[in-house]
Design an enzyme around this catalytic site. Structure first.
Site, PDB file in Angstrom:
ATOM      1  N   SER A 149      40.939  -6.563 -17.124  1.00 47.55           N
ATOM      2  CA  SER A 149      40.605  -6.521 -15.701  1.00 47.55           C
ATOM      3  C   SER A 149      41.895  -6.342 -14.908  1.00 47.55           C
ATOM      4  CB  SER A 149      39.925  -7.832 -15.303  1.00 47.55           C
ATOM      5  OG  SER A 149      40.104  -8.074 -13.918  1.00 47.55           O
ATOM      6  N   LYS A 195      40.532 -11.657 -18.789  1.00 46.83           N
ATOM      7  CA  LYS A 195      39.339 -10.897 -19.169  1.00 46.83           C
ATOM      8  C   LYS A 195      39.554  -9.937 -20.333  1.00 46.83           C
ATOM      9  CE  LYS A 195      35.803 -10.726 -17.534  1.00 46.83           C
ATOM     10  NZ  LYS A 195      35.162 -10.202 -16.337  1.00 46.83           N
ATOM     11  N   GLU A 219      29.329  -0.949 -22.686  1.00 41.24           N
ATOM     12  CA  GLU A 219      28.640  -0.805 -21.395  1.00 41.24           C
ATOM     13  C   GLU A 219      28.500   0.660 -21.001  1.00 41.24           C
ATOM     14  OE1 GLU A 219      29.802  -4.730 -18.853  1.00 41.24           O
ATOM     15  OE2 GLU A 219      31.437  -3.406 -19.407  1.00 41.24           O
TER      16      GLU A 219
END
Ligand code: ARG
Length: 457
Positions: free
Chosen positions: A277, A283, A290
Site C-alpha cells: 500500500s 499491508k 483481485e
C-alpha cells in the site's frame, strides 16, 4: 493510392469516415493468417486454371516478402486502406504490379475475414488449452502434497464439514477440465473453411475449396455461402467458454483473497505475487487475485457485445460484424493473461496447514459425523440431528467443542454414545470415513489425482 473499390465513386470518402470505419488499428494482428490464406487461395487459383502457375508464384513470393517485412516492423499500415485485407492487397499490387490485381479473383473480404478470424481463433484456442493444461498440472502437483491437509469445507461461507486442501483443489481441476472439453469442442466448429463463399453467393469460378482447406489445415469446408460469411457463432462459443474459464478463475481468486486475510490465515501469497500500500506500511495485498476477479467482467462484456452485435442482423454480411474483432481479441488476451499469471501465483503460495486444521476443528464440522454415529447405533437420522443440535447448543454455552465433552455429558443427550465416539468424531477420521468415490478421503483423492493425470496425458 486510390481505394481498391473506388470505380463507382465520384468523390473521396470523408476523412472522418475513413477514421470511423477503418479496422486496421486492431485487425492488423490478423496479418499472418490473412497472408497465408491468400497464398493458399492463389495456389488454388492456379491449380484450377484461373491464373497461371507463374502468376501464382509471383503472388506467393510477393506475399512472403510482405510477411517478412511486417514481421520485421518495416511496414506501415494505412488507415485509408481500411483493413488488413486491403492493406496487404494494396502492398502486393505496389510491389509486384498488375499480377497482384489477380489475387482477389473469386474472393470477397467477407469470406476472407471469416477465414482469417477462424485461423486466428484456432491458434488461440490451442494456446488457451495449453495454459489450462499447465494450470491443471500445477493443481495436481499441489494436491498431491496436501492429501492429508485437513481444512473446513464451507456452505454459505460457514464451516460445514472437514475436507482436505487436495480435495478442494481437485474441485477446480474438474472445472478447468470441463473448460478444456468445451474449448476442444468449440475448436471443431471453428476449424471449418469458409473461402469460396465469396461476398455471399459463392462464385462462378470452379474453385477447389477442399484443396484450400487441406493447405490451411481445416477439417471441413462450410456448407452454405450465406452462413459462411454471416455467422460468428464460433466466436460467441469461444467467448462463452472463455467466460466460464473466467468464472472459475474468479471464484478461485475470491477464495485466495479470503484465505490470505488474517481472518482466515490459510495461505500466504509469495511477495512476487503481492503488492503493498502507498500509505499503510504493514499491508500485503492480493492484487493479482483481485485483478483476475475484476477482469472476468471484461470477458462477460465481450460475450454480451458479440451476442448483441449479431442478434438483429439480416443475412448475410453487415458491417456491424467488424465489431466482432475487438471483443474477441479482448476475450482472448484477457483469458490468456489471467491464466498465465494465476498458475505461478498458486504454485508459490505458502499453505498454512496448522491454521486450516485448527479451523476444521472449530465450528463443529464433525456434527454430522456425530449424528451418523448415532444413526449407526439405531437412532433415526432426524432424531439424531435433533440430539446433536442440542449438544451443539450446550457446547456453545460452555465454549467447548463436541470432542471436549465427557462421556457423562454425552449421556445427557443420548445413552447409546460410548467411548468409541471420540475416535468416530475426530477430524482426521471424519475425512477418512468419506471414502465414497468423489469424496475427500485420502485414498479417494489419490485415486482422483491418478485419473486426472491420465486424462491430462
Ligand atoms: N474489415 C471488415 C470486417 O472486419 C472486412 C470485411 C469487409 N467487407 C465489406 N463488405 N465491407 O468485417
Amino acid at each position: 493510392m486510390a481505394k481498391l473499390w473506388s470505380g463507382r465513386f465520384q468523390k473521396e470518402t470523408d476523412r472522418l469516415v475513413d477514421d470511423f470505419h477503418s479496422s486496421i488499428s486492431f485487425d492488423s494482428r490478423l496479418y499472418k493468417y490473412d497472408i497465408t490464406g491468400s497464398m493458399a487461395h492463389a495456389r488454388m487459383l492456379a491449380r484450377v486454371g484461373v491464373i497461371s502457375g507463374r502468376e501464382a508464384e509471383a503472388i506467393v513470393r510477393g506475399l512472403e516478402e510482405i510477411l517478412a517485412d511486417i514481421e520485421a516492423g518495416r511496414v506501415e499500415f494505412s488507415i485509408a486502406a481500411e483493413d488488413i485485407h486491403m492493406n496487404v492487397e494494396q502492398l502486393l499490387i505496389e510491389r509486384i504490379g498488375d499480377v497482384g490485381k489477380k489475387l482477389h479473383t473469386a474472393r470477397s473480404r467477407n469470406d476472407q475475414v471469416a477465414l482469417d478470424v477462424r485461423m486466428y481463433l484456432r491458434d488461440e484456442i490451442d494456446a488457451v488449452l495449453e495454459l489450462l493444461a499447465g494450470l491443471v498440472q500445477t493443481l495436481l502437483d499441489l494436491a498431491e502434497k496436501h492429501v492429508e491437509t485437513v481444512m473446513p469445507g464451507y456452505t454459505h461461507l460457514q464451516r460445514a464439514q472437514p475436507v482436505t486442501l487436495a480435495h478442494h483443489l481437485l474441485a477446480y481441476c474438474q472445472m478447468f477440465g470441463r473448460d478444456m472439453e468445451r474449448l476442444r469442442d468449440c475448436r471443431r466448429r471453428v476449424n471449418v473453411m469458409p473461402l469460396g463463399a465469396g461476398a455471399l453467393a459463392g462464385t462462378t469460378f470452379p474453385l477447389d475449396r477442399e484443396f484450400v482447406a487441406r493447405e490451411l489445415g481445416f477439417d471441413a469446408i462450410t456448407e452454405n455461402s450465406l452462413d459462411a460469411v454471416s455467422d460468428r457463432d464460433f466466436a460467441v462459443e469461444f467467448t462463452a467458454a472463455a467466460s466460464l474459464v473466467m468464472v472459475h478463475l474468479s471464484r478461485f481468486c475470491e477464495e485466495i483473497i479470503l484465505w490470505s486475510s488474517s481472518e482466515f490465515g490459510f495461505i500466504e501469497l509469495d511477495d512476487a505475487y503481492s503488492t503493498g500500500s502507498s500509505m499503510m506500511p504493514q499491508k500485503k495485498n492480493p492484487d493479482v487475485a483481485e485483478l483476475i476477479r475484476g477482469k472476468s467482467g471484461r470477458v462477460f462484456g465481450d460475450l454480451v457485445a458479440l451476442l448483441t452485435m449479431l442478434k438483429g442482423l439480416p443475412l448475410a454480411y453487415n458491417k456491424d460484424m467488424q465489431e466482432d474483432k475487438e471483443s474477441l481479441f479482448d476475450a482472448v488476451d484477457t483469458v490468456k493473461k489471467c491464466l498465465l499469471i494465476f498458475r505461478p501465483m498458486l504454485a508459490t503460495m505458502r499453505v498454512k496447514g496448522e491454521n486450516m486444521a485448527r479451523a476444521a476443528r472449530g465450528g463443529f464440522t464433525n456434527a454430522t459425523d456425530l449424528a451418523d454415529y448415532l444413526v449407526k447405533r439405531g437412532v433415526p437420522f432426524r432424531e439424531a440431528h435433533e440430539i446433536v443440535g442440542r449438544a451443539v447448543a450446550y457446547c456453545l454455552d460452555r465454549e467447548k467443542s463436541l470432542d471436549e465433552l465427557s462421556l457423562e455429558e454425552f449421556h445427557r443427550f443420548s445413552r447409546v454414545i460410548e467411548d468409541d465416539v471420540y475416535e468416530a468424531i475426530s477430524i482426521a477420521r471424519c475425512v477418512e470415513a468419506r471414502g465414497v468415490p468423489g469424496g475427500p478421503a485420502p485414498e479417494a483423492v489419490r485415486q482422483a489425482i491418478r485419473s486426472a493425470r491420465e486424462r491430462l496425458n
